[in-house]
Design a protein around this motif. Sequence first.
Motif, PDB file in Angstrom:
ATOM      1  N   SER A  21       1.050  -1.334   0.043  1.00  9.61           N
ATOM      2  CA  SER A  21       0.140  -0.170  -0.030  1.00  9.61           C
ATOM      3  C   SER A  21       0.921   1.292  -0.060  1.00  9.61           C
ATOM      4  O   SER A  21       2.096   1.195   0.412  1.00  9.61           O
ATOM      5  N   CYS A  22       0.261   2.249  -0.542  1.00 11.36           N
ATOM      6  CA  CYS A  22       1.196   3.502  -0.635  1.00 11.36           C
ATOM      7  C   CYS A  22      -0.020   4.597  -0.390  1.00 11.36           C
ATOM      8  O   CYS A  22      -0.848   4.690  -1.027  1.00 11.36           O
ATOM      9  N   PHE A  29      -4.292  14.287  -5.685  1.00 11.87           N
ATOM     10  CA  PHE A  29      -3.878  13.046  -5.877  1.00 11.87           C
ATOM     11  C   PHE A  29      -4.028  12.519  -7.292  1.00 11.87           C
ATOM     12  O   PHE A  29      -3.431  11.885  -8.004  1.00 11.87           O
ATOM     13  N   ALA A  30      -5.287  12.959  -7.506  1.00  8.70           N
ATOM     14  CA  ALA A  30      -5.966  12.048  -8.725  1.00  8.70           C
ATOM     15  C   ALA A  30      -5.210  12.619 -10.080  1.00  8.70           C
ATOM     16  O   ALA A  30      -5.242  11.968 -11.013  1.00  8.70           O
ATOM     17  N   ILE A  69      -1.751  -3.492 -10.004  1.00  8.09           N
ATOM     18  CA  ILE A  69      -1.723  -2.127  -9.593  1.00  8.09           C
ATOM     19  C   ILE A  69      -3.103  -1.534  -9.535  1.00  8.09           C
ATOM     20  O   ILE A  69      -3.959  -1.663 -10.488  1.00  8.09           O
ATOM     21  N   SER A  70      -3.592  -0.839  -8.443  1.00  8.91           N
ATOM     22  CA  SER A  70      -4.942  -0.162  -8.703  1.00  8.91           C
ATOM     23  C   SER A  70      -4.600   1.135  -7.794  1.00  8.91           C
ATOM     24  O   SER A  70      -3.656   1.321  -6.877  1.00  8.91           O
ATOM     25  N   ARG A  71      -5.658   1.970  -7.808  1.00  6.58           N
ATOM     26  CA  ARG A  71      -5.365   3.304  -6.832  1.00  6.58           C
ATOM     27  C   ARG A  71      -6.985   3.525  -6.430  1.00  6.58           C
ATOM     28  O   ARG A  71      -8.121   3.046  -7.101  1.00  6.58           O
ATOM     29  N   ASP A  72      -7.044   4.173  -5.548  1.00  4.51           N
ATOM     30  CA  ASP A  72      -8.400   4.620  -4.703  1.00  4.51           C
ATOM     31  C   ASP A  72      -8.107   6.277  -4.515  1.00  4.51           C
ATOM     32  O   ASP A  72      -7.527   6.589  -3.586  1.00  4.51           O
ATOM     33  N   LYS A  75      -9.213   7.896  -1.281  1.00  2.00           N
ATOM     34  CA  LYS A  75      -8.481   7.638  -0.018  1.00  2.00           C
ATOM     35  C   LYS A  75      -7.285   7.988  -0.234  1.00  2.00           C
ATOM     36  O   LYS A  75      -6.401   7.691   0.715  1.00  2.00           O
ATOM     37  N   ARG A  76      -6.655   8.517  -1.410  1.00  3.12           N
ATOM     38  CA  ARG A  76      -5.502   8.843  -1.839  1.00  3.12           C
ATOM     39  C   ARG A  76      -4.376   7.601  -1.833  1.00  3.12           C
ATOM     40  O   ARG A  76      -3.330   7.968  -1.006  1.00  3.12           O
ATOM     41  N   MET A  77      -5.008   6.359  -1.978  1.00  4.62           N
ATOM     42  CA  MET A  77      -4.053   5.170  -2.065  1.00  4.62           C
ATOM     43  C   MET A  77      -3.723   4.526  -3.291  1.00  4.62           C
ATOM     44  O   MET A  77      -4.634   4.456  -4.119  1.00  4.62           O
ATOM     45  N   VAL A  78      -2.740   4.036  -3.323  1.00  6.01           N
ATOM     46  CA  VAL A  78      -2.195   3.117  -4.291  1.00  6.01           C
ATOM     47  C   VAL A  78      -1.870   1.601  -3.836  1.00  6.01           C
ATOM     48  O   VAL A  78      -1.085   1.554  -2.953  1.00  6.01           O
TER      49      VAL A  78
END
Length: 115
Positions: A21-22, A29-30, A69-72, A75-78
């Motif tokens: 997680s990052c 962020f987006a 790999i995925s991103r949210d 939540k500002r998460m990768v």
Amino acid sequence: QVQLVESGGGFVQAGGSLRLSCAASGNFFAVYVMGWYRQAPGKQRELVASITTGTTTTYADSVKGRFTISRDNAKRMVYLQMNSLKPEDTAVYYCKAERGYTAYWGQGTQVTVSS
């Protein structure tokens, strides 16, 4: 300014799985292309996977079919889901945020895969 903090690394046997997680702080962020890189001892840092603002993904040939790999953005998460891990996946994994000529790096998280 973006700050990145990786987590989820550890020690796993070959064939196992880990999820990295990052977490990103800062605004917008987006708009950043996010990537996971890795660096093994004595080797150059290499791209593992990246995901654009439009969620288009790219993978190194060595991890295709095993890593996702995925991103949210909310939540500002990768994330980097790593399955069927191999000893050659052992490295420090870094998260990167990039936009144009600007790039930010996290401090890295160690992944060790035993045979």
